[in-house]
Design an enzyme around this catalytic site. Sequence first.
Site, PDB file in Angstrom:
ATOM      1  N   GLU A  36       0.755  -1.144   0.308  1.00 30.48           N
ATOM      2  CA  GLU A  36       0.035  -0.165  -0.022  1.00 30.48           C
ATOM      3  C   GLU A  36       0.873   1.349   0.171  1.00 30.48           C
ATOM      4  OE1 GLU A  36      -4.027  -0.103   2.107  1.00 30.48           O
ATOM      5  OE2 GLU A  36      -3.275  -1.720   2.888  1.00 30.48           O
ATOM      6  N   GLY A  40       3.083   2.681   6.380  1.00 25.17           N
ATOM      7  CA  GLY A  40       2.250   1.735   7.161  1.00 25.17           C
ATOM      8  C   GLY A  40       1.151   2.201   7.758  1.00 25.17           C
ATOM      9  N   ALA A 314       3.994   1.644  17.324  1.00 25.58           N
ATOM     10  CA  ALA A 314       5.182   2.253  16.370  1.00 25.58           C
ATOM     11  C   ALA A 314       6.762   2.093  16.834  1.00 25.58           C
ATOM     12  CB  ALA A 314       4.621   3.416  15.760  1.00 25.58           C
ATOM     13  N   HIS A 438      13.525  26.403  35.551  1.00 25.16           N
ATOM     14  CA  HIS A 438      12.027  26.977  36.219  1.00 25.16           C
ATOM     15  C   HIS A 438      11.807  28.156  35.468  1.00 25.16           C
ATOM     16  CE1 HIS A 438       9.183  28.279  39.049  1.00 25.16           C
ATOM     17  NE2 HIS A 438       9.500  29.456  39.115  1.00 25.16           N
TER      18      HIS A 438
HETATM   19  C1  LIG Z   1      -5.875   4.457  14.939  1.00 25.91           C
HETATM   20  C2  LIG Z   1      -4.467   4.008  15.068  1.00 25.91           C
HETATM   21  C3  LIG Z   1      -3.639   4.743  16.144  1.00 25.91           C
HETATM   22  C4  LIG Z   1      -2.459   4.472  16.537  1.00 25.91           C
HETATM   23  N1  LIG Z   1      -1.778   5.274  17.274  1.00 25.91           N
HETATM   24  C5  LIG Z   1      -0.564   4.986  17.717  1.00 25.91           C
HETATM   25  C6  LIG Z   1       0.299   5.830  18.449  1.00 25.91           C
HETATM   26  O1  LIG Z   1      -0.060   7.103  18.777  1.00 25.91           O
HETATM   27  N2  LIG Z   1       1.651   5.529  18.872  1.00 25.91           N
HETATM   28  C7  LIG Z   1       2.233   4.115  18.481  1.00 25.91           C
HETATM   29  O2  LIG Z   1       3.240   3.825  18.957  1.00 25.91           O
HETATM   30  N3  LIG Z   1       1.102   3.276  17.669  1.00 25.91           N
HETATM   31  C8  LIG Z   1       0.133   3.746  17.398  1.00 25.91           C
HETATM   32  N4  LIG Z   1      -0.606   2.675  16.669  1.00 25.91           N
HETATM   33  C9  LIG Z   1      -0.102   1.526  16.447  1.00 25.91           C
HETATM   34  C10 LIG Z   1       1.022   1.537  14.969  1.00 25.91           C
HETATM   35  O3  LIG Z   1       0.545   2.170  14.098  1.00 25.91           O
HETATM   36  C11 LIG Z   1       1.485   0.085  14.956  1.00 25.91           C
HETATM   37  O4  LIG Z   1       1.825  -0.434  16.064  1.00 25.91           O
HETATM   38  C12 LIG Z   1       2.589   0.245  13.888  1.00 25.91           C
HETATM   39  O5  LIG Z   1       2.157   0.797  12.499  1.00 25.91           O
HETATM   40  C13 LIG Z   1       3.266  -1.015  13.454  1.00 25.91           C
HETATM   41  O6  LIG Z   1       4.165  -0.992  12.624  1.00 25.91           O
HETATM   42  P1  LIG Z   1       4.486  -2.330  11.716  1.00 25.91           P
HETATM   43  O7  LIG Z   1       5.680  -1.798  10.804  1.00 25.91           O
HETATM   44  O8  LIG Z   1       4.702  -3.391  12.499  1.00 25.91           O
HETATM   45  O9  LIG Z   1       3.367  -2.673  10.770  1.00 25.91           O
HETATM   46  P2  LIG Z   1       2.483  -1.616   9.877  1.00 25.91           P
HETATM   47  O10 LIG Z   1       2.378  -0.123  10.300  1.00 25.91           O
HETATM   48  O11 LIG Z   1       1.025  -2.321   9.857  1.00 25.91           O
HETATM   49  O12 LIG Z   1       3.084  -1.761   8.611  1.00 25.91           O
HETATM   50  C14 LIG Z   1       2.884  -2.843   7.759  1.00 25.91           C
HETATM   51  C15 LIG Z   1       3.193  -2.708   6.290  1.00 25.91           C
HETATM   52  O13 LIG Z   1       3.162  -3.837   5.678  1.00 25.91           O
HETATM   53  C16 LIG Z   1       2.544  -3.714   4.471  1.00 25.91           C
HETATM   54  N5  LIG Z   1       2.294  -5.245   4.137  1.00 25.91           N
HETATM   55  C17 LIG Z   1       1.592  -6.034   4.758  1.00 25.91           C
HETATM   56  N6  LIG Z   1       1.532  -7.463   3.969  1.00 25.91           N
HETATM   57  C18 LIG Z   1       2.480  -7.122   3.066  1.00 25.91           C
HETATM   58  C19 LIG Z   1       2.717  -7.932   1.850  1.00 25.91           C
HETATM   59  N7  LIG Z   1       2.479  -9.105   1.900  1.00 25.91           N
HETATM   60  N8  LIG Z   1       3.710  -7.427   0.993  1.00 25.91           N
HETATM   61  C20 LIG Z   1       3.894  -6.094   1.028  1.00 25.91           C
HETATM   62  N9  LIG Z   1       3.581  -5.138   2.166  1.00 25.91           N
HETATM   63  C21 LIG Z   1       2.787  -5.753   2.906  1.00 25.91           C
HETATM   64  C22 LIG Z   1       1.403  -3.070   4.822  1.00 25.91           C
HETATM   65  O14 LIG Z   1       0.597  -2.568   3.656  1.00 25.91           O
HETATM   66  C23 LIG Z   1       1.973  -1.821   5.724  1.00 25.91           C
HETATM   67  O15 LIG Z   1       2.012  -0.785   5.144  1.00 25.91           O
HETATM   68  C24 LIG Z   1      -1.879   3.115  16.226  1.00 25.91           C
HETATM   69  C25 LIG Z   1      -2.614   2.394  15.465  1.00 25.91           C
HETATM   70  C26 LIG Z   1      -4.078   2.368  15.014  1.00 25.91           C
HETATM   71  C27 LIG Z   1      -4.579   1.697  14.152  1.00 25.91           C
END
Ligand SMILES: Cc1cc2nc3c(=O)[nH]c(=O)nc-3n(C[C@H](O)[C@H](O)[C@H](O)COP(=O)(O)OP(=O)(O)OC[C@H]3O[C@@H](n4cnc5c(N)ncnc54)[C@H](O)[C@@H]3O)c2cc1C
Length: 460
Positions: A36, A40, A314, A438
């Site tokens: 996408e 992420g 994140a 302060h």
């Molecule tokens: C509404 C909301 C608010 C949030 N607020 C916070 C916050 O304030 N602070 C915080 O720390 N966390 C927050 N989070 C959580 C945070 O977004 C996630 O913990 C973080 O995005 C995880 O990162 P990641 O890289 O593991 O996965 P993701 O961010 O989910 O990224 C995974 C990526 O892999 C891609 N992907 C999946 N499968 C495939 C494939 N087969 N081939 C190619 N690409 C693929 C997806 O498209 C995606 O872009 C929030 C989550 C939500 C839903």
Amino acid sequence: MAQRFDLTVVGGGPGGYVAAIRAAQLGLTVALVEREELGGVCLNRGCIPTKALLASAGALTAAKRAEEFGVRVTGVEADFPAMFERKDRVVERLRGGVSTLLKKRKVEVFSGTGSLEGPGAVKVETGEGVVELESERTILATGSSPIVPGAFPFDGRVVVTTREALAGGELPQSVLIIGAGAVGCEFAGFYSALGASVTLVEMLPEILPGEDASAVRLLKAAMKRQGVDVRAETKVESIEVAGDEARTVLSDGETVTTARVLLAMGRRPNVHESGITDAGVDVANGAVVVDSHMRTSLDGVYAIGDLVGGWLLAHVASREGIVAASNAAGRDLEMDYRAVPRCTFTSPVVASVGLTEKEAADEGLELSSGRFPFAASGKALAEGAAGGFVKVMCEASSGRVVGGVVVGPHASDLVHEISLAVEVGFGFDRLANMIHAHPTLSECVMEAAEAVEGMSVHSG
Ligand SMILES: Cc1cc2nc3c(=O)[nH]c(=O)nc-3n(C[C@H](O)[C@H](O)[C@H](O)COP(=O)(O)OP(=O)(O)OC[C@H]3O[C@@H](n4cnc5c(N)ncnc54)[C@H](O)[C@@H]3O)c2cc1C
């Protein structure tokens, strides 16, 4: 013919893109596969868009409170579509930034869906056909998806997840939010600040499950004052959509009719896609199993971020990405989860780090703690943000700081001073004896540390 790289990263979220950049910094040739948008969930549908919208809600609240500060403002009005346009601009700008950083580091980005075919082999389905990638090492960073129970009539219109809620549209006049974790509470704060009627339902005994009990009490009281109907220990029995409304039957016997139901019941690691289980990567309790080096059961394959469960945050994903990338480049790093900050961007913000009082009790650790209220801080009063407190917790026998909680103004920034103490393992006296400028909110951390021995100067 397969294209060769030292490392292939599947998933371009805060886990994957950070891992790709670090690996490139360490001299590896890197392929990054994203189906996408770069950034992420965090950048496109999570952390950043929610914080951009909460900033708009904060500006609205500040304008409404302006008179308290001697500023007369008339005609204050929320422009819901404009808030979403601003949010989109922030997200687009940051997404462009990630793309530029990757280009600078010569990370080759493949737009398509990656599938692990075996150790070192990733197949990418792109719009123009299949690309095969071969590499010594692979990092899986494919994230998680929202939990949507089959019994609930999710339609993306009336019954939605955060993904649809963040896409824009009209402000729903009434919302029922299922799940009062950080995400559910943040949305409750956003909608209520804009004037929607909000019901927040949590099946566990308290909102923000697992969070410090005194912080939860304070937040719950604040949310009630903001008009949120908070219902803990309440289950959703059924949801029925009729036209533009949902009728939700709760376990307390009440039926609540709202224009929108937001499912904020947590997220599930994407273990059943991307060839993960077919390739033989071990999965347990719905998440990819990794060791402290972020290695999976398959030789040369690492996994990070939401995909491995634990803290679905994140900054945890990014740190795991740094650890995995460094190890893939021949270094020897291990994950350490002792000092993970957890922030909920409500009003007031709730931030904590390290052990909670309950976890300490479960571990048989006797705690001493010190607490300082923002109401006793000159800076907090000057800023009109005197609700909340700072709490520093330490091991009673040694004085070593093991955790802390901040509820109130700039809590998500202030908590990092306590994080440093937990990370380095120093005693509360170091926080108490350090000179703090302060008037600042940071003084409250010093005063809370002083309070461990009953020596806070500015509170009784
Ligand atoms: C509404 C909301 C608010 C949030 N607020 C916070 C916050 O304030 N602070 C915080 O720390 N966390 C927050 N989070 C959580 C945070 O977004 C996630 O913990 C973080 O995005 C995880 O990162 P990641 O890289 O593991 O996965 P993701 O961010 O989910 O990224 C995974 C990526 O892999 C891609 N992907 C999946 N499968 C495939 C494939 N087969 N081939 C190619 N690409 C693929 C997806 O498209 C995606 O872009 C929030 C989550 C939500 C839903």
